[in-house]
Motif scaffolding. Structure first.
Motif, short mmCIF file in Angstrom:
data_model
loop_
_atom_site.label_atom_id
_atom_site.label_comp_id
_atom_site.label_asym_id
_atom_site.label_seq_id
_atom_site.Cartn_x
_atom_site.Cartn_y
_atom_site.Cartn_z
N ALA A 462 40.61 -22.05 -30.75
CA ALA A 462 41.72 -21.16 -30.39
C ALA A 462 41.49 -19.75 -30.95
O ALA A 462 41.71 -18.75 -30.25
N MET A 463 41.06 -19.69 -32.19
CA MET A 463 40.84 -18.36 -32.79
C MET A 463 39.68 -17.65 -32.12
O MET A 463 39.71 -16.43 -31.90
N ALA A 464 38.63 -18.39 -31.78
CA ALA A 464 37.49 -17.80 -31.08
C ALA A 464 37.93 -17.26 -29.73
O ALA A 464 37.57 -16.13 -29.35
N ALA A 465 38.72 -18.03 -28.99
CA ALA A 465 39.18 -17.59 -27.68
C ALA A 465 40.04 -16.33 -27.79
O ALA A 465 39.93 -15.40 -26.98
N ARG A 466 40.91 -16.27 -28.79
CA ARG A 466 41.77 -15.10 -28.95
C ARG A 466 40.95 -13.86 -29.32
O ARG A 466 41.26 -12.75 -28.88
N SER A 467 39.92 -14.05 -30.13
CA SER A 467 39.04 -12.91 -30.47
C SER A 467 38.30 -12.42 -29.23
O SER A 467 38.13 -11.21 -29.04
N LEU A 468 37.88 -13.34 -28.36
CA LEU A 468 37.18 -12.95 -27.14
C LEU A 468 38.13 -12.27 -26.16
O LEU A 468 37.75 -11.32 -25.46
N ILE A 469 39.38 -12.74 -26.12
CA ILE A 469 40.40 -12.08 -25.30
C ILE A 469 40.58 -10.64 -25.77
O ILE A 469 40.67 -9.70 -24.98
N ALA A 470 40.61 -10.46 -27.08
CA ALA A 470 40.83 -9.11 -27.64
C ALA A 470 39.65 -8.20 -27.35
O ALA A 470 39.83 -7.02 -27.02
N VAL A 471 38.41 -8.69 -27.49
CA VAL A 471 37.24 -7.82 -27.34
C VAL A 471 37.04 -7.39 -25.89
O VAL A 471 36.42 -6.36 -25.62
N VAL A 472 37.57 -8.15 -24.95
CA VAL A 472 37.46 -7.77 -23.54
C VAL A 472 38.63 -6.90 -23.10
O VAL A 472 38.74 -6.52 -21.94
N GLY A 473 39.51 -6.57 -24.06
CA GLY A 473 40.61 -5.66 -23.76
C GLY A 473 41.95 -6.32 -23.56
O GLY A 473 42.92 -5.66 -23.17
N SER A 483 43.03 -6.76 -15.55
CA SER A 483 42.95 -7.27 -14.18
C SER A 483 41.51 -7.50 -13.73
O SER A 483 41.28 -8.31 -12.80
N HIS A 484 40.54 -6.82 -14.37
CA HIS A 484 39.15 -6.98 -13.92
C HIS A 484 38.49 -8.25 -14.44
O HIS A 484 37.36 -8.56 -14.06
N VAL A 485 39.16 -8.99 -15.31
CA VAL A 485 38.59 -10.25 -15.82
C VAL A 485 38.76 -11.31 -14.74
O VAL A 485 39.89 -11.61 -14.31
N PRO A 486 37.67 -11.89 -14.25
CA PRO A 486 37.78 -12.91 -13.19
C PRO A 486 38.70 -14.06 -13.61
O PRO A 486 38.72 -14.46 -14.78
N GLU A 487 39.43 -14.59 -12.67
CA GLU A 487 40.45 -15.62 -12.97
C GLU A 487 39.86 -16.83 -13.68
O GLU A 487 40.45 -17.31 -14.66
#
Length: 545
Positions: A462-473, A483-487
């Motif tokens: 979960a923490m890894a996913a949240r960090s990746l969400i943050a780094v992609v904006g 919006s540019h992140v593919p679904e």
């Protein structure tokens, strides 16, 4: 090295320091103490060797000649201290006292440079510069600094060393050149030493050609490169000459002034700058003060929680000795422990520290990346970061540790090689245990179970996913993505980030299974893997303090 200073004249600070030492030990007024020292060292330029030869009875007798009465015990104590005065004796730049003292016949010295002066408490003690051997600009030999003109090296020729002697020898020194050297603080002989000994500029008439150069530097084309030559001359003199100070320039050419000097477990280290600040620690890039330095990352505790530092060391030792499959490869994805101990700063403060070996290129955390790309990195850049992170998690979970703090500042990348290491192991625990603490600044990155109770491998996912969400904006607190992140990419990240009420059913429980699912999804979106650059600026000590 000490004996080489026997014939070196005392500099003004050492003369004054010796007078203050005599006044303190003999209980005299400074004027009376000065009379005693002048009688003990009667030469026009007293030397360190003359101080070393002082005897207690001499002090007592000469003090009486100066009209002062001193006890034999005090006279003997001063004589013993005089034998300890050399160019490496620290002194206070404020009050001028030498940091020597004697009680009951035992000599005491404040050993650590940077310690607050024990006499005035107004400044930190330091070394006072003393030139011990000067380079002969004509021959390359090292000569005593008291020699102002060399008449022995070349029969019938007088080789000057002092600026005034050069002006008389050359007949005329170009005013602009003279001014430029004086403003830089570079003696003429050091400038000529570079031109003659290192660059071989005096080829026609030998070193005698220096006369013409000093008078007509424009004929030698010096103006276009004068600033560089002056800088190089400082480095050349620093390499060749002998002083009581550490070399001003390091083996890689950088100036010592760019670093802060500390001691860790008694060994000298140079701090290049602070590279990170956490809830409990400051992190520095440092190197040993050697010709072949060891580069380290120093983590200095700034709170009273020493147990946290010890806990981190214990976890890293567990990882370093792991023998599960893949350990020889994945041990490189965690810090390599070097030592733990105490760092003493110039102001005398002491900080508990742990040091890790610095790995070249691992200069940027995901927090740094987010600062450089506030709108988020390209999605394919985030993909390779996730690839490395998921595989790394599979290994340290197999070792039996949940990291428990996979937040952006703890995920450090090599931008060119697409590698990642995890730092911040002070929070790691065994599955089923409670975290020992959290980072308040990154509370949004922790799933519910981490904040409320016990943790497991899904906590790290979960923490890894949240960090990746943050780094992609995206927003790590809500899972909202640009919006540019593919679904398919966003759906997988949000599912593993496990926001309030999200089910755990269907989630993979090993890093390898998560990695395989991720790779399959990413190939369906982007095609076969390919190198995708992540450009980060070159780190500098100034930018990272």
């Amino acid at each position: 090295m000490r004996e080489i200073a026997r014939t070196i004249a005392l500099t003004s600070p050492f003369v004054q320091g010796t007078v203050l030492l005599a006044a303190r030990m003999l209980h005299l007024q400074p004027s009376d103490a000065q009379s005693v020292i002048e009688r003990l060292t009667p030469g026009r330029s007293p030397t360190f060797g003359e101080l070393w030869d002082v005897k207690g009875p001499d002090v007592e007798r000469l003090a009486a000649d100066a009209g002062a009465s001193v006890s034999p015990v005090d006279a003997r104590a001063l004589a013993e201290l005089c034998r300890d005065v050399d160019p490496w004796t620290p002194m206070c730049p404020s009050c001028g006292e030498l940091t020597l003292s004697a009680v009951a016949g035992k000599v005491y010295e404040v050993p650590a440079l940077g310690t607050v002066c024990p006499f005035c408490s107004a400044a930190a003690i330091a070394l006072s510069p003393v030139l011990i051997r000067r380079v002969n600009w004509a021959t390359g030999a090292l000569v005593e600094p008291g020699i102002t003109v060399d008449i022995r090296s070349v029969p019938g020729k007088a080789i000057p060393f002092m600026d005034d002697e050069f002006r008389a020898w050359a007949g005329r020194v170009d005013a602009n050149l003279d001014r430029a050297l004086a403003e830089a603080g570079l003696p003429i002989y050091a400038f000529l030493a570079l031109l003659n000994l290192r660059l071989g500029r005096f080829e026609k008439l030998g070193w005698e050609e220096a006369r013409e150069l000093l008078a007509r530097p424009d004929a030698f084309g010096l103006w276009q490169e004068l600033d560089r030559l002056i800088a190089d001359a400082f480095r050349f003199a620093d390499e060749r000459e002998v002083t009581n100070l550490p070399r001003r320039f390091l083996a890689d050419g950088r100036s010592r002034d760019q670093f802060g000097e500390v001691k860790i477990n008694g060994r000298a280290y140079l701090l290049a700058g602070r590279i990170a600040q956490g809830d409990t620690s400051d992190v520095y890039l440092a190197r040993t003060d050697d010709a072949m330095p060891l580069h380290v990352i120093v983590k200095a505790l700034v709170t009273d929680d020493r147990d946290l530092l010890r806990h981190e060391v214990a976890n890293l030792k567990t990882l370093a000795t792991a023998d599960v499959s893949g350990s020889e490869l994945f041990k490189s994805t965690v810090p390599e422990y070097v030592m733990e101990g105490v760092m003493r700063r110039p102001d005398g403060s002491e900080w508990p520290v742990v040091a890790y070996r610095y790995r070249h290129g691992f200069d940027w955390s995901l927090a740094d990346v987010m600062g450089e790309y506030p709108e988020g990195v390209d999605v394919e850049t985030m993909v390779w970061m996730a690839n490395r992170l998921f595989l790394n998690m599979d290994w340290f979970h197999a070792v039996g540790l949940v990291h428990g703090a996979l937040i952006p500042p703890h995920l450090v990348i090599h931008a060119r090689d697409h590698s990642m290491v995890q730092v911040g192991w002070g929070m790691a625990v065994r599955p089923g245990q409670k975290l020992v603490g959290i980072s308040e600044a990154y509370a949004a990155y922790y799933p519910e179970e981490a904040l409320a109770g016990r943790v497991n491998e899904l906590t790290d996912f979960a923490m890894a996913a949240r960090s990746l969400i943050a780094v992609v904006g995206g927003n790590p607190a809500t899972g909202q993505l640009p919006s540019h992140v593919p679904e398919p990419v966003g759906e997988m990240l949000v599912r593993y980030a496990r926001y309030t009420g999200a089910p755990t059913r269907g989630l993979r429980t090993t890093g390898m299974d998560l990695y395989n699912d991720w790779r399959t999804t990413m190939e369906s979106v982007f095609g076969p893997p390919r190198y995708h650059p992540c450009h980060m600026p070159r780190p500098t000590a100034t930018a990272r303090r």
